[in-house]
Scaffold this motif. Sequence first.
Motif, PDB file in Angstrom:
ATOM      1  N   MET A  84      42.457  37.422  37.509  1.00 41.41           N
ATOM      2  CA  MET A  84      44.122  38.221  36.745  1.00 41.41           C
ATOM      3  C   MET A  84      44.903  38.955  37.470  1.00 41.41           C
ATOM      4  N   PRO A  98      46.764  41.779  36.783  1.00 41.07           N
ATOM      5  CA  PRO A  98      47.957  42.907  36.453  1.00 41.07           C
ATOM      6  C   PRO A  98      49.123  42.376  36.572  1.00 41.07           C
ATOM      7  N   LYS A 128      40.407  39.868  29.181  1.00 38.77           N
ATOM      8  CA  LYS A 128      40.176  40.347  28.149  1.00 38.77           C
ATOM      9  C   LYS A 128      39.858  41.583  28.150  1.00 38.77           C
ATOM     10  N   LYS A 169      40.741  44.316  30.426  1.00 41.36           N
ATOM     11  CA  LYS A 169      42.127  44.736  29.996  1.00 41.36           C
ATOM     12  C   LYS A 169      42.620  45.939  28.765  1.00 41.36           C
ATOM     13  N   HIS A 187      44.054  49.548  29.493  1.00 44.17           N
ATOM     14  CA  HIS A 187      44.859  49.505  28.382  1.00 44.17           C
ATOM     15  C   HIS A 187      44.672  51.113  27.705  1.00 44.17           C
TER      16      HIS A 187
END
Length: 144
Positions: free
Chosen positions: A38, A40, A134, A137, A141
């Motif tokens: 991943m 970011p 997903k 993240k 968030h």
Amino acid sequence: KRQQGTRHASFPLARQYPTAHDHNRFSRLTGHWYADVMFPKCKSVHGDTCTLVMYNTEFVWPRPMQTQQELEEAGSQFATMVGMPEYLTTDGAATFIGRNSGWRKFFNRNGNGIKMDHSAPYKQRGNLAEQGVKLLKKRMHATM
């Protein structure tokens, strides 16, 4: 008096002669596991630019890395801390399946019959680790 020409071990014999019991070094994880890297949008406080995500629909294991060259070390850390998966699917990135990939060499050397597969390039549905990415993240968030 010592007999001439007799060999003696100067180190423990286990270090000199590796056995075929290397598969016992890691606990075995049943089921299908997925791996992905991943990226970011921003760097972490520690300078990490990417994260290895190991996922099996019930458990997500993230390992922050500064570069993708740390992938072999991250895989080794996963195998030591969590276990060695029986079946592992990655995406088709060269860092996972390339000829000189440290990731591939580590799992081939230490996996003892691990079934490794890779999904088709640019097909996110083939690698369920995208669901783990997903989820991570979404959690990041929510906390920021």
